[in-house]
Scaffold this motif. Structure first.
Motif, PDB file in Angstrom:
ATOM      1  N   SER A 191       0.821  -1.217   0.000  1.00  0.00           N
ATOM      2  CA  SER A 191       0.000   0.000   0.000  1.00  0.00           C
ATOM      3  C   SER A 191       0.853   1.265   0.000  1.00  0.00           C
ATOM      4  CB  SER A 191      -0.942   0.005   1.199  1.00  0.00           C
ATOM      5  OG  SER A 191      -0.212   0.151   2.395  1.00  0.00           O
ATOM      6  N   LEU A 192       2.076   1.159   0.465  1.00  0.00           N
ATOM      7  CA  LEU A 192       2.954   2.326   0.464  1.00  0.00           C
ATOM      8  C   LEU A 192       3.555   2.609  -0.905  1.00  0.00           C
ATOM      9  CD1 LEU A 192       4.886   1.923   3.830  1.00  0.00           C
ATOM     10  CD2 LEU A 192       3.036   3.510   3.303  1.00  0.00           C
ATOM     11  N   VAL A 193       3.672   1.604  -1.757  1.00  0.00           N
ATOM     12  CA  VAL A 193       4.374   1.798  -3.026  1.00  0.00           C
ATOM     13  C   VAL A 193       3.448   1.808  -4.240  1.00  0.00           C
ATOM     14  CG1 VAL A 193       6.526   0.831  -2.161  1.00  0.00           C
ATOM     15  CG2 VAL A 193       4.871  -0.659  -3.274  1.00  0.00           C
ATOM     16  N   ILE A 194       2.133   1.702  -4.051  1.00  0.00           N
ATOM     17  CA  ILE A 194       1.266   1.720  -5.231  1.00  0.00           C
ATOM     18  C   ILE A 194       1.193   3.128  -5.795  1.00  0.00           C
ATOM     19  CG2 ILE A 194      -0.102  -0.270  -4.550  1.00  0.00           C
ATOM     20  CD1 ILE A 194      -2.269   1.577  -3.561  1.00  0.00           C
ATOM     21  N   ASN A 195       0.989   3.209  -7.108  1.00  0.00           N
ATOM     22  CA  ASN A 195       0.945   4.518  -7.754  1.00  0.00           C
ATOM     23  C   ASN A 195      -0.424   5.171  -7.554  1.00  0.00           C
ATOM     24  OD1 ASN A 195      -0.714   3.146  -9.474  1.00  0.00           O
ATOM     25  ND2 ASN A 195       0.807   2.988 -11.125  1.00  0.00           N
ATOM     26  N   SER A 196      -0.549   6.404  -7.991  1.00  0.00           N
ATOM     27  CA  SER A 196      -1.767   7.173  -7.723  1.00  0.00           C
ATOM     28  C   SER A 196      -2.962   6.616  -8.490  1.00  0.00           C
ATOM     29  CB  SER A 196      -1.549   8.644  -8.062  1.00  0.00           C
ATOM     30  OG  SER A 196      -1.236   8.782  -9.437  1.00  0.00           O
ATOM     31  N   ALA A 197      -2.746   6.046  -9.670  1.00  0.00           N
ATOM     32  CA  ALA A 197      -3.863   5.475 -10.439  1.00  0.00           C
ATOM     33  C   ALA A 197      -4.443   4.256  -9.714  1.00  0.00           C
ATOM     34  CB  ALA A 197      -3.388   5.083 -11.835  1.00  0.00           C
ATOM     35  N   CYS A 227      -8.698   1.553  -5.178  1.00  0.00           N
ATOM     36  CA  CYS A 227      -8.992   0.953  -3.875  1.00  0.00           C
ATOM     37  C   CYS A 227      -8.957   2.037  -2.807  1.00  0.00           C
ATOM     38  CB  CYS A 227      -8.018  -0.171  -3.543  1.00  0.00           C
ATOM     39  SG  CYS A 227      -6.331   0.329  -3.296  1.00  0.00           S
ATOM     40  N   THR A 228      -9.944   1.984  -1.955  1.00  0.00           N
ATOM     41  CA  THR A 228     -10.060   2.999  -0.916  1.00  0.00           C
ATOM     42  C   THR A 228      -9.212   2.626   0.295  1.00  0.00           C
ATOM     43  OG1 THR A 228     -11.943   1.916   0.106  1.00  0.00           O
ATOM     44  CG2 THR A 228     -12.409   3.502  -1.651  1.00  0.00           C
ATOM     45  N   VAL A 229      -9.086   3.573   1.204  1.00  0.00           N
ATOM     46  CA  VAL A 229      -8.351   3.326   2.437  1.00  0.00           C
ATOM     47  C   VAL A 229      -9.072   2.267   3.266  1.00  0.00           C
ATOM     48  CG1 VAL A 229      -7.545   4.390   4.577  1.00  0.00           C
ATOM     49  CG2 VAL A 229      -7.374   5.648   2.440  1.00  0.00           C
ATOM     50  N   GLY A 230     -10.398   2.275   3.227  1.00  0.00           N
ATOM     51  CA  GLY A 230     -11.175   1.280   3.960  1.00  0.00           C
ATOM     52  C   GLY A 230     -10.920  -0.136   3.481  1.00  0.00           C
ATOM     53  N   GLU A 231     -10.759  -0.315   2.178  1.00  0.00           N
ATOM     54  CA  GLU A 231     -10.442  -1.647   1.640  1.00  0.00           C
ATOM     55  C   GLU A 231      -9.073  -2.114   2.118  1.00  0.00           C
ATOM     56  OE1 GLU A 231     -10.828  -1.028  -2.523  1.00  0.00           O
ATOM     57  OE2 GLU A 231     -12.943  -1.602  -2.558  1.00  0.00           O
ATOM     58  N   ILE A 232      -8.120  -1.204   2.148  1.00  0.00           N
ATOM     59  CA  ILE A 232      -6.782  -1.576   2.615  1.00  0.00           C
ATOM     60  C   ILE A 232      -6.811  -1.923   4.093  1.00  0.00           C
ATOM     61  CG2 ILE A 232      -4.440  -0.714   2.981  1.00  0.00           C
ATOM     62  CD1 ILE A 232      -4.784   0.933   0.424  1.00  0.00           C
ATOM     63  N   VAL A 233      -7.527  -1.135   4.881  1.00  0.00           N
ATOM     64  CA  VAL A 233      -7.648  -1.427   6.311  1.00  0.00           C
ATOM     65  C   VAL A 233      -8.359  -2.760   6.514  1.00  0.00           C
ATOM     66  CG1 VAL A 233      -8.750  -0.655   8.448  1.00  0.00           C
ATOM     67  CG2 VAL A 233      -7.532   0.976   7.025  1.00  0.00           C
TER      68      VAL A 233
END
Length: 113
Positions: free
Chosen positions: A60-66, A71-77
Protein backbone atom coordinates in the motif's frame (compact mmCIF):
# COMPACT_ATOMS: atom_id res chain seq x y z
CA UNK A 1 -13.13 -52.77 30.06
CA UNK A 2 -14.96 -50.61 32.58
CA UNK A 3 -18.33 -51.95 31.46
CA UNK A 4 -16.95 -55.48 31.65
CA UNK A 5 -15.81 -54.76 35.19
CA UNK A 6 -19.28 -53.52 36.16
CA UNK A 7 -20.93 -56.63 34.70
CA UNK A 8 -18.56 -59.04 36.44
CA UNK A 9 -19.58 -59.41 40.09
CA UNK A 10 -16.44 -61.36 41.01
CA UNK A 11 -13.98 -58.78 39.67
CA UNK A 12 -11.64 -57.24 42.24
CA UNK A 13 -12.43 -53.68 43.27
CA UNK A 14 -8.96 -52.38 42.44
CA UNK A 15 -9.62 -53.09 38.74
CA UNK A 16 -12.52 -50.64 38.71
CA UNK A 17 -10.48 -47.94 40.40
CA UNK A 18 -7.63 -48.62 37.99
CA UNK A 19 -9.87 -48.26 34.93
CA UNK A 20 -11.44 -45.07 36.29
CA UNK A 21 -8.01 -43.59 37.09
CA UNK A 22 -6.74 -44.59 33.66
CA UNK A 23 -9.66 -42.84 31.98
CA UNK A 24 -8.99 -39.72 34.05
CA UNK A 25 -5.27 -39.80 33.24
CA UNK A 26 -5.91 -40.23 29.51
CA UNK A 27 -8.38 -37.35 29.56
CA UNK A 28 -5.75 -35.13 31.21
CA UNK A 29 -3.13 -36.16 28.64
CA UNK A 30 -5.57 -35.48 25.81
CA UNK A 31 -6.21 -32.01 27.19
CA UNK A 32 -2.49 -31.34 27.56
CA UNK A 33 -1.67 -32.44 24.01
CA UNK A 34 -4.64 -30.57 22.57
CA UNK A 35 -3.55 -27.34 24.25
CA UNK A 36 0.01 -27.79 22.99
CA UNK A 37 -1.30 -28.37 19.47
CA UNK A 38 -3.55 -25.29 19.63
CA UNK A 39 -0.65 -23.19 20.94
CA UNK A 40 1.50 -24.27 17.99
CA UNK A 41 -1.30 -23.57 15.52
CA UNK A 42 -1.97 -20.13 16.99
CA UNK A 43 1.75 -19.33 16.84
CA UNK A 44 1.97 -20.30 13.18
CA UNK A 45 -1.28 -18.47 12.43
CA UNK A 46 -0.03 -15.32 14.12
CA UNK A 47 3.20 -15.46 12.12
CA UNK A 48 1.26 -15.87 8.86
CA UNK A 49 -1.05 -13.00 9.84
CA UNK A 50 1.88 -10.74 10.66
CA UNK A 51 3.66 -11.58 7.41
CA UNK A 52 0.57 -10.90 5.29
CA UNK A 53 -0.13 -7.65 7.15
CA UNK A 54 3.43 -6.53 6.46
CA UNK A 55 3.12 -7.42 2.79
CA UNK A 56 -0.18 -5.56 2.37
CA UNK A 57 1.16 -2.53 4.24
CA UNK A 58 4.36 -2.47 2.19
CA UNK A 59 2.37 -2.80 -1.03
CA UNK A 60 0.00 0.00 0.00
CA UNK A 61 2.95 2.33 0.46
CA UNK A 62 4.37 1.80 -3.03
CA UNK A 63 1.27 1.72 -5.23
CA UNK A 64 0.94 4.52 -7.75
CA UNK A 65 -1.77 7.17 -7.72
CA UNK A 66 -3.86 5.48 -10.44
CA UNK A 67 -4.06 2.26 -8.44
CA UNK A 68 -4.69 4.24 -5.26
CA UNK A 69 -7.86 5.64 -6.81
CA UNK A 70 -9.25 2.15 -7.47
CA UNK A 71 -8.99 0.95 -3.87
CA UNK A 72 -10.06 3.00 -0.92
CA UNK A 73 -8.35 3.33 2.44
CA UNK A 74 -11.18 1.28 3.96
CA UNK A 75 -10.44 -1.65 1.64
CA UNK A 76 -6.78 -1.58 2.61
CA UNK A 77 -7.65 -1.43 6.31
CA UNK A 78 -10.07 -4.32 5.78
CA UNK A 79 -7.34 -6.35 4.12
CA UNK A 80 -4.93 -5.62 6.93
CA UNK A 81 -7.30 -6.34 9.81
CA UNK A 82 -10.31 -8.56 9.02
CA UNK A 83 -9.01 -10.64 6.15
CA UNK A 84 -5.70 -11.44 7.81
CA UNK A 85 -7.63 -12.53 10.92
CA UNK A 86 -9.64 -14.93 8.75
CA UNK A 87 -6.40 -16.28 7.34
CA UNK A 88 -5.09 -16.86 10.86
CA UNK A 89 -8.30 -18.67 11.82
CA UNK A 90 -7.97 -20.85 8.72
CA UNK A 91 -4.47 -21.91 9.74
CA UNK A 92 -5.65 -22.74 13.26
CA UNK A 93 -8.75 -24.75 12.37
CA UNK A 94 -7.71 -26.28 9.03
CA UNK A 95 -7.03 -29.74 10.48
CA UNK A 96 -10.62 -29.98 11.67
CA UNK A 97 -11.67 -30.33 8.04
CA UNK A 98 -10.08 -33.75 7.67
CA UNK A 99 -9.94 -34.88 11.32
CA UNK A 100 -13.65 -34.42 12.09
CA UNK A 101 -14.94 -37.01 9.57
CA UNK A 102 -12.36 -39.53 10.80
CA UNK A 103 -13.37 -38.94 14.43
CA UNK A 104 -17.05 -39.29 13.56
CA UNK A 105 -16.40 -42.52 11.67
CA UNK A 106 -14.36 -43.94 14.54
CA UNK A 107 -17.02 -43.00 17.09
CA UNK A 108 -19.74 -44.62 15.02
CA UNK A 109 -17.61 -47.73 14.55
CA UNK A 110 -16.95 -48.09 18.28
CA UNK A 111 -20.61 -47.48 19.07
CA UNK A 112 -21.53 -50.19 16.59
CA UNK A 113 -19.04 -52.56 18.24
Amino acid sequence: LLLGFVRDEDAPLWKGYFFAFLMFLLSCLQSLFNHQYMYSCFTVGMRVKTAVMGLVYRKSLVINSAARRTCTVGEIVNLVSADTQKLMDFVVYFNAVWVAPIEIALCLFFLWQ
